[in-house]
Design an enzyme around this catalytic site. Structure first.
Site, PDB file in Angstrom:
ATOM      1  N   GLU A 192       0.815  -1.228   0.000  1.00  0.00           N
ATOM      2  CA  GLU A 192       0.000   0.000   0.000  1.00  0.00           C
ATOM      3  C   GLU A 192       0.846   1.273   0.000  1.00  0.00           C
ATOM      4  O   GLU A 192       0.627   2.168   0.810  1.00  0.00           O
ATOM      5  CB  GLU A 192      -0.981  -0.036   1.183  1.00  0.00           C
ATOM      6  CG  GLU A 192      -1.876  -1.274   1.133  1.00  0.00           C
ATOM      7  CD  GLU A 192      -2.858  -1.375   2.291  1.00  0.00           C
ATOM      8  OE1 GLU A 192      -2.767  -0.585   3.242  1.00  0.00           O
ATOM      9  OE2 GLU A 192      -3.730  -2.272   2.225  1.00  0.00           O
ATOM     10  N   ASN A 233       2.404  -4.717  -3.331  1.00  0.00           N
ATOM     11  CA  ASN A 233       1.011  -5.139  -3.127  1.00  0.00           C
ATOM     12  C   ASN A 233       0.156  -3.905  -2.813  1.00  0.00           C
ATOM     13  O   ASN A 233       0.585  -3.034  -2.054  1.00  0.00           O
ATOM     14  CB  ASN A 233       1.000  -6.109  -1.926  1.00  0.00           C
ATOM     15  CG  ASN A 233      -0.283  -6.892  -1.769  1.00  0.00           C
ATOM     16  OD1 ASN A 233      -0.787  -7.455  -2.728  1.00  0.00           O
ATOM     17  ND2 ASN A 233      -0.809  -6.947  -0.543  1.00  0.00           N
ATOM     18  N   HIS A 269      -9.953  -6.335  -2.506  1.00  0.00           N
ATOM     19  CA  HIS A 269     -10.984  -6.247  -1.463  1.00  0.00           C
ATOM     20  C   HIS A 269     -12.146  -5.496  -2.094  1.00  0.00           C
ATOM     21  O   HIS A 269     -12.128  -4.268  -2.184  1.00  0.00           O
ATOM     22  CB  HIS A 269     -10.453  -5.474  -0.243  1.00  0.00           C
ATOM     23  CG  HIS A 269      -9.405  -6.213   0.513  1.00  0.00           C
ATOM     24  ND1 HIS A 269      -9.668  -7.392   1.195  1.00  0.00           N
ATOM     25  CD2 HIS A 269      -8.093  -5.962   0.703  1.00  0.00           C
ATOM     26  CE1 HIS A 269      -8.554  -7.818   1.764  1.00  0.00           C
ATOM     27  NE2 HIS A 269      -7.588  -6.974   1.478  1.00  0.00           N
ATOM     28  N   GLU A 299      -5.597 -10.770  -2.035  1.00  0.00           N
ATOM     29  CA  GLU A 299      -6.411 -10.654  -0.812  1.00  0.00           C
ATOM     30  C   GLU A 299      -7.902 -10.622  -1.147  1.00  0.00           C
ATOM     31  O   GLU A 299      -8.674  -9.857  -0.570  1.00  0.00           O
ATOM     32  CB  GLU A 299      -6.021  -9.387  -0.037  1.00  0.00           C
ATOM     33  CG  GLU A 299      -4.542  -9.304   0.279  1.00  0.00           C
ATOM     34  CD  GLU A 299      -4.160  -8.152   1.199  1.00  0.00           C
ATOM     35  OE1 GLU A 299      -5.048  -7.539   1.832  1.00  0.00           O
ATOM     36  OE2 GLU A 299      -2.959  -7.855   1.285  1.00  0.00           O
ATOM     37  N   ASP A 301     -11.645 -10.658  -1.436  1.00  0.00           N
ATOM     38  CA  ASP A 301     -12.917 -10.883  -0.759  1.00  0.00           C
ATOM     39  C   ASP A 301     -13.942  -9.935  -1.379  1.00  0.00           C
ATOM     40  O   ASP A 301     -13.580  -8.900  -1.923  1.00  0.00           O
ATOM     41  CB  ASP A 301     -12.845 -10.771   0.777  1.00  0.00           C
ATOM     42  CG  ASP A 301     -12.232  -9.492   1.310  1.00  0.00           C
ATOM     43  OD1 ASP A 301     -12.202  -8.477   0.592  1.00  0.00           O
ATOM     44  OD2 ASP A 301     -11.781  -9.505   2.479  1.00  0.00           O
TER      45      ASP A 301
HETATM   46  C1  XIL Z   1      -5.953  -7.154   8.003  1.00  0.00           C
HETATM   47  C2  XIL Z   1      -6.175  -8.420   8.837  1.00  0.00           C
HETATM   48  O1  XIL Z   1      -7.015  -9.281   8.116  1.00  0.00           O
HETATM   49  C3  XIL Z   1      -6.794  -8.056  10.178  1.00  0.00           C
HETATM   50  O2  XIL Z   1      -6.875  -9.218  11.015  1.00  0.00           O
HETATM   51  C4  XIL Z   1      -5.973  -6.994  10.876  1.00  0.00           C
HETATM   52  O3  XIL Z   1      -6.627  -6.592  12.058  1.00  0.00           O
HETATM   53  C5  XIL Z   1      -5.783  -5.789   9.960  1.00  0.00           C
HETATM   54  O4  XIL Z   1      -5.203  -6.209   8.725  1.00  0.00           O
HETATM   55  N1  XIL Z   1      -4.802  -5.086   3.477  1.00  0.00           N
HETATM   56  C6  XIL Z   1      -3.755  -5.890   3.858  1.00  0.00           C
HETATM   57  C7  XIL Z   1      -3.932  -6.866   4.953  1.00  0.00           C
HETATM   58  O5  XIL Z   1      -2.695  -5.874   3.201  1.00  0.00           O
HETATM   59  O6  XIL Z   1      -2.747  -7.076   5.674  1.00  0.00           O
HETATM   60  C8  XIL Z   1      -5.037  -6.447   5.899  1.00  0.00           C
HETATM   61  O7  XIL Z   1      -5.232  -7.504   6.842  1.00  0.00           O
HETATM   62  C9  XIL Z   1      -6.290  -6.147   5.113  1.00  0.00           C
HETATM   63  C10 XIL Z   1      -6.062  -4.992   4.165  1.00  0.00           C
END
Ligand code: XIL
Length: 381
Positions: A192, A233, A269, A299, A301
């Site tokens: 990020e 990422n 996401h 990641e 979802d």
């Molecule tokens: C999230 C985890 O899933 C949570 O358990 C934690 O509290 C916060 O981080 N982007 C990312 C991940 O790169 O590392 C994050 O994971 C979600 C957003």
């Protein structure tokens, strides 16, 4: 071939799935009492708040058939973010190993947990996850070495110059990547680093060093494990848009400097009500691949607001399937990771008020329509 195995285990699944245990409520895996920097909540998250119930609305049981095996036929890695603590739930552990071919530690390798105090590394939880993965022939994606979130306060308190920062980044990256040399196939070296206004994100790392922290981190990682593939990422960079344009320019600049950057991770996401255009996602993957980079979905979802309805779950299933289709059809992209095993172990309800139901399995480990749609995509080609 694929169809035959799908049907043959249907009967077994119908029996097996009837006695699923209820998943406990998800919580942050550890509290080591490490103070975090003030901006330690993910940017992609909205307000914290109460989570909606992860209602199960599927009318009939959908068999779990082993996504990893189906995906392997297409040389596709299908992974999940895994929480060490949840592996003590036997059903969860069993699903992780039978469904997924790669494992990303959800939190355990983040700076907050792995380097909670200056000069002191806590590798136990990461080691356990790596061991679990190895014993189930899973690859590991290391996540993540340099990130402004989940960064302990001691870092900003003790580091005030570029030299000190780059020295610390080098130590952090070399220690961790060196420790896991040969055991971690891919690293999200930096997470990020682009902000939503399309510039470089204003973090401690960037303020003190410009983009030098990136070249330093990637070079240190490459030196510590020359075989590991190294990634940038980020989120909201799946389609062609101003933010992904910025990421694209950054990748080009790093490559031009000879930085050992091997791929980009598109987090994915997604909000069911605000899905990116799949043709744009495809074009975006293609342009990064044309730079010689690998493109992984890291990641995934797809969250929905409020209680899931059969219709919303159907639309979600289509979105999952559409992305799998794009990945299978696009050169340079051969890895999809979902951010959690089941809706009972998803970051979404905790971080995004009134959102949930984002994953392939519900809170009772039952396969959702999304799971069936992914299986369909991996079976009917
Ligand atoms: C999230 C985890 O899933 C949570 O358990 C934690 O509290 C916060 O981080 N982007 C990312 C991940 O790169 O590392 C994050 O994971 C979600 C957003």
């Amino acid at each position: 071939m694929v169809h035959a195995s799908f049907t043959s285990i249907l009967a077994f699944f119908l029996f097996f799935s009837s006695g699923c245990a209820t998943a406990p409520k998800v919580e942050d895996p550890y509290s080591f009492g490490v103070e975090l920097m003030a901006d330690s909540s993910p940017e992609s998250a909205q307000n914290e708040g109460s989570s909606p119930a992860t209602a199960h609305t599927a009318a009939q049981e959908i068999p779990l058939v082993g996504l990893r095996g189906l995906a392997a036929a297409y040389h596709l890695d299908f992974g999940a973010a895994v929480a060490f603590k949840a592996l003590s739930i036997s059903k969860y552990a069993q699903i992780v190993s039978s469904e997924f071919s790669t494992l990303t530690p959800e939190n355990e390798m983040k700076w907050q947990y792995i380097h909670p105090v200056a000069g002191s590394y806590e590798l136990f939880f990461g080691d356990q996850l790596v061991q679990f993965a190895q014993s189930h022939q899973m690859k590991v994606r290391g996540h993540t070495l340099v990130w402004h979130n989940q960064l302990p306060r001691w870092v900003s308190e003790s580091v005030t110059t570029e030299d000190a920062l780059l020295k610390l980044v080098t130590e952090h990256v070399s220690t961790i990547v060196g420790h896991y040399r040969g055991k971690i196939a891919k690293w999200d070296v930096a997470n990020e680093v682009i902000d939503d206004a399309q510039g470089m994100r204003d973090t401690l790392f960037y303020r003190l060093s410009g983009t030098e922290f990136l070249s330093t981190a990637f070079r240190a990682a490459h030196e510590a494990d020359a075989d590991a593939l190294l990634y940038l990422n980020d989120y909201s960079v799946e389609a062609i848009n101003p933010k992904s344009n910025r990421l694209y320019e950054l990748c080009k600049a790093l490559l031009a400097q000879g930085v050992p950057l091997h791929g980009v991770g598109l987090q994915a996401h997604w909000d069911l009500d605000d899905l990116p255009s799949m043709s744009s996602v495809r074009k975006n993957i293609e342009r990064f691949a044309a730079l010689g980079l690998k493109v992984d979905i890291t990641e995934l979802d797809i969250r929905m607001k409020g209680a899931p309805t059969p219709e919303r779950l159907r639309v979600q299933a289509e979105a999952y399937a559409a992305l799998v289709r794009v990945v299978l059809d696009t050169e340079g992209s051969d890895s999809i990771t979902v951010w959690g095993v089941d809706d009972g172990h998803s970051w979404v309800p905790q971080w995004m008020s009134s959102y949930g139901s984002a994953l392939l399995l519900d809170g009772k480990y039952r396969a959702k329509q999304a799971y069936a749609a992914v299986v369909g995509e991996l079976s009917n080609r």
